[in-house]
Write a protein that holds these residues in place. Sequence first.
Motif, mmCIF file in Angstrom:
data_model
loop_
_atom_site.group_PDB
_atom_site.id
_atom_site.type_symbol
_atom_site.label_atom_id
_atom_site.label_comp_id
_atom_site.label_asym_id
_atom_site.label_seq_id
_atom_site.Cartn_x
_atom_site.Cartn_y
_atom_site.Cartn_z
ATOM 1 N N VAL A 20 43.706 40.678 42.781
ATOM 2 C CA VAL A 20 43.821 39.434 43.550
ATOM 3 C C VAL A 20 44.914 38.556 42.944
ATOM 4 O O VAL A 20 45.702 37.940 43.665
ATOM 5 C CB VAL A 20 42.477 38.687 43.594
ATOM 6 N N ARG A 21 44.956 38.517 41.620
ATOM 7 C CA ARG A 21 45.960 37.678 40.948
ATOM 8 C C ARG A 21 47.379 38.101 41.309
ATOM 9 O O ARG A 21 48.275 37.269 41.454
ATOM 10 C CB ARG A 21 45.739 37.755 39.439
ATOM 11 N N SER A 22 47.595 39.417 41.499
ATOM 12 C CA SER A 22 48.929 39.897 41.833
ATOM 13 C C SER A 22 49.373 39.444 43.227
ATOM 14 O O SER A 22 50.560 39.468 43.549
ATOM 15 C CB SER A 22 48.966 41.430 41.769
ATOM 16 N N ASP A 24 46.487 46.402 53.055
ATOM 17 C CA ASP A 24 47.621 47.085 52.440
ATOM 18 C C ASP A 24 47.745 48.510 52.981
ATOM 19 O O ASP A 24 48.850 48.992 53.268
ATOM 20 C CB ASP A 24 47.465 47.105 50.920
ATOM 21 N N ALA A 25 46.618 49.185 53.152
ATOM 22 C CA ALA A 25 46.628 50.557 53.670
ATOM 23 C C ALA A 25 47.167 50.589 55.097
ATOM 24 O O ALA A 25 47.964 51.470 55.462
ATOM 25 C CB ALA A 25 45.219 51.140 53.618
ATOM 26 N N TYR A 26 46.733 49.622 55.903
ATOM 27 C CA TYR A 26 47.225 49.559 57.283
ATOM 28 C C TYR A 26 48.724 49.295 57.317
ATOM 29 O O TYR A 26 49.487 49.989 58.002
ATOM 30 C CB TYR A 26 46.476 48.467 58.061
ATOM 31 N N ARG A 27 49.172 48.273 56.578
ATOM 32 C CA ARG A 27 50.596 47.903 56.607
ATOM 33 C C ARG A 27 51.473 49.047 56.100
ATOM 34 O O ARG A 27 52.603 49.227 56.572
ATOM 35 C CB ARG A 27 50.843 46.666 55.749
ATOM 36 N N SER A 28 50.990 49.813 55.162
ATOM 37 C CA SER A 28 51.786 50.897 54.581
ATOM 38 C C SER A 28 52.138 51.957 55.619
ATOM 39 O O SER A 28 53.207 52.569 55.549
ATOM 40 C CB SER A 28 51.028 51.540 53.412
ATOM 41 N N TRP A 54 35.622 45.160 60.522
ATOM 42 C CA TRP A 54 35.159 44.754 59.188
ATOM 43 C C TRP A 54 35.145 43.235 59.046
ATOM 44 O O TRP A 54 34.193 42.669 58.514
ATOM 45 C CB TRP A 54 36.047 45.377 58.121
ATOM 46 N N THR A 55 36.218 42.577 59.526
ATOM 47 C CA THR A 55 36.261 41.111 59.420
ATOM 48 C C THR A 55 35.181 40.476 60.283
ATOM 49 O O THR A 55 34.583 39.462 59.894
ATOM 50 C CB THR A 55 37.644 40.571 59.833
ATOM 51 N N ALA A 56 34.940 41.065 61.462
ATOM 52 C CA ALA A 56 33.883 40.519 62.326
ATOM 53 C C ALA A 56 32.522 40.608 61.653
ATOM 54 O O ALA A 56 31.659 39.736 61.825
ATOM 55 C CB ALA A 56 33.869 41.269 63.655
ATOM 56 N N GLN A 57 32.327 41.646 60.852
ATOM 57 C CA GLN A 57 31.035 41.858 60.198
ATOM 58 C C GLN A 57 30.899 41.079 58.900
ATOM 59 O O GLN A 57 29.816 40.556 58.592
ATOM 60 C CB GLN A 57 30.836 43.351 59.915
ATOM 61 N N HIS A 58 31.970 40.955 58.130
ATOM 62 C CA HIS A 58 31.875 40.421 56.776
ATOM 63 C C HIS A 58 32.431 39.009 56.588
ATOM 64 O O HIS A 58 32.198 38.402 55.529
ATOM 65 C CB HIS A 58 32.588 41.354 55.791
ATOM 66 N N THR A 77 34.926 40.563 48.548
ATOM 67 C CA THR A 77 35.456 40.418 49.912
ATOM 68 C C THR A 77 36.976 40.359 49.886
ATOM 69 O O THR A 77 37.653 41.020 50.688
ATOM 70 C CB THR A 77 34.886 39.142 50.573
ATOM 71 N N LEU A 78 37.512 39.560 48.975
ATOM 72 C CA LEU A 78 38.972 39.458 48.826
ATOM 73 C C LEU A 78 39.586 40.826 48.514
ATOM 74 O O LEU A 78 40.558 41.260 49.154
ATOM 75 C CB LEU A 78 39.320 38.480 47.704
ATOM 76 N N GLU A 79 39.035 41.492 47.535
ATOM 77 C CA GLU A 79 39.595 42.770 47.098
ATOM 78 C C GLU A 79 39.513 43.827 48.200
ATOM 79 O O GLU A 79 40.472 44.589 48.423
ATOM 80 C CB GLU A 79 38.859 43.248 45.853
ATOM 81 N N THR A 80 38.396 43.860 48.897
ATOM 82 C CA THR A 80 38.225 44.874 49.949
ATOM 83 C C THR A 80 39.186 44.620 51.101
ATOM 84 O O THR A 80 39.840 45.554 51.594
ATOM 85 C CB THR A 80 36.779 44.868 50.481
ATOM 86 N N TYR A 81 39.289 43.356 51.529
ATOM 87 C CA TYR A 81 40.187 43.070 52.648
ATOM 88 C C TYR A 81 41.634 43.389 52.279
ATOM 89 O O TYR A 81 42.361 44.033 53.066
ATOM 90 C CB TYR A 81 40.088 41.606 53.105
#
Length: 594
Positions: free
Chosen positions: A130-132, A63-67, A36-40, A54-58
């Motif tokens: 994003v603010r959080s 977060d899903a991966y780290r969880s 995803w990062t390579a593409q976006h 972009t910020l929100e999606t990444y």
Amino acid sequence: MEMTWELESLYPSFGSEKYRENQTRASALAQDLKEWTAQHLQEGGHSRAEALPTLETYLTRYDAYRSIYLCLLSYAELRFSINGSDDEAMNAMDELEQMEAVAEQAHIAFGKWLAELENLESLAVESAYVRSQLFYLQGLRQQSTHRLGKEAETAITLMQSTGSKAWGRLYMRTISSLRQDLVIGGKTQSVGLSDLRNLAYDGEAVVRKKAYELEQEACASVAELSAACINGVCGEAIAICGLRGYASPLDKVLESSRMERGTLEAMMTAIREGLPAFHRYYRTKARLLGYSGALPFHDVFAPLEGKASALISYSAAKDIIVSGFHRFSAELGRFADRAFLRRWIDAEPRADKGGFGMCVDIFPIGESRIMTSFNGHYIDVSVLAHELGHAYHSSCLIGQPMVNTDYPVPLAETASIFCESLIQQELLELAPKGASLALLERTLSDAGYYIVDFYARYLFESRLYERRQFGTLSVQELNSLMHEAMVEAYGNSVDAASIHPYQWISKAGYYMAGNEFLNFPYSFGLLFSKGLYARYKKHGGDFVQRYRTFLEASGYTTVAEAARLMDVELDSPAFWREAMALLAEEIGAFADEA
């Protein structure tokens, strides 16, 4: 009462369906992040319309991966911590490092993209999500200025698995398998290094001395291997920090700790000025133990004779901790009770078990796991309270995005040592008649450990990195650095000839890749918590809620900003001198009563 922890609710085994499914899912998420990062995140993509989604999606994907990844890693680390010979755990950690290397490539790319984003703060106004995580994003943007290109960072991550991290695992496996024959009362016991170190608190002088001698023999037997490990870990740290533009590993640690160098220097100034008070304490202890001169090092942690030297059952320790925590706040008391009842703690002394206290926080499931070796000494109660303090601290951040759960080590140690202080006070109040002096001494012994002993460790590590720049250090050179640092810290209050120089081998922190200078945060934690505890005694109930707010904020603020929530300024020696003065008063009371 059970003294082993429950891990089945996390994973029944490495071969279980749940573990395999999570491993597959985390690996897929890591690969998706990379793609995803390579593409976006190609050049451009910084317009206001593109940047916010972009910020929100990444952040959502990360977060899903780290969880999932943190659950897998926690299980592997927990398994390995209680059995250094667990090949399944070692293999799992190797596999997870490879997975993390893939995700790290994506995170490096995101950081580089973020560093070029000019309107981050204004974008955060438009998105609560994003603010959080704005504080984390600002920190990542700063850290990205020290990042190399994607290829170089990927190479570093991959090579560390067969470099510093492999050296660290070799050290841990070697130390956990060390055995010595200890003869007590005509009976021979085969004991590990952690057991020998715990015997520094034994009530019998002959046992303490023999254990200390065997510890030195054990360390000497693995000195060449340990020297190779420490040179490998430190050499790599120096090289990587240099490549990334840090002046030293200490500068990197201060940045990651969100702590200003001025704060460290102010604290160290107060510690150096306050060492004579601790030298008085050790000289007083030497006299009470029957020595006419300086205290032999094998008796630095010796308990005083009396009822306070009696052993405490694990069940009694649990009751003392729950009661002491509850007296501070009902929430903290309930938390400790739950940790014991749900078997979050592995306290049973065993062979192959790491000889250190540890708390692993598993944020995705809102739980922690704690490892200690409980032998029934008063120090064991303090260690339990310390690790539970870490777990409670983490519980205050449950519900935060994963990136906000990585709080700085100095604040982590403040929370844990504050809980220790609560239980030390509880032990003093519960002490049988005539035992108060011995318990006061125990409190000062713990303080000396965090201030004097950790100051020596800080001196050693600072000088180690200075010398390591010019080549590998031999066992003799490492011994000399360690001995010089110990003598400088303990002064003439401890017999210099009795200090064994291999203590760089028994300090696991020196071998933990990426975790340099795991020493001054403990001194910070003791002194900061000492000052906070004094304010708690003065202000009572109002303090409790403010303290919880302070812990909650620790995941998304600097050390200095968190301290200001408690009305503390850290960049002047004044606060640190006040905290050292409180310890000096206790030492004076101890010396006068003795």
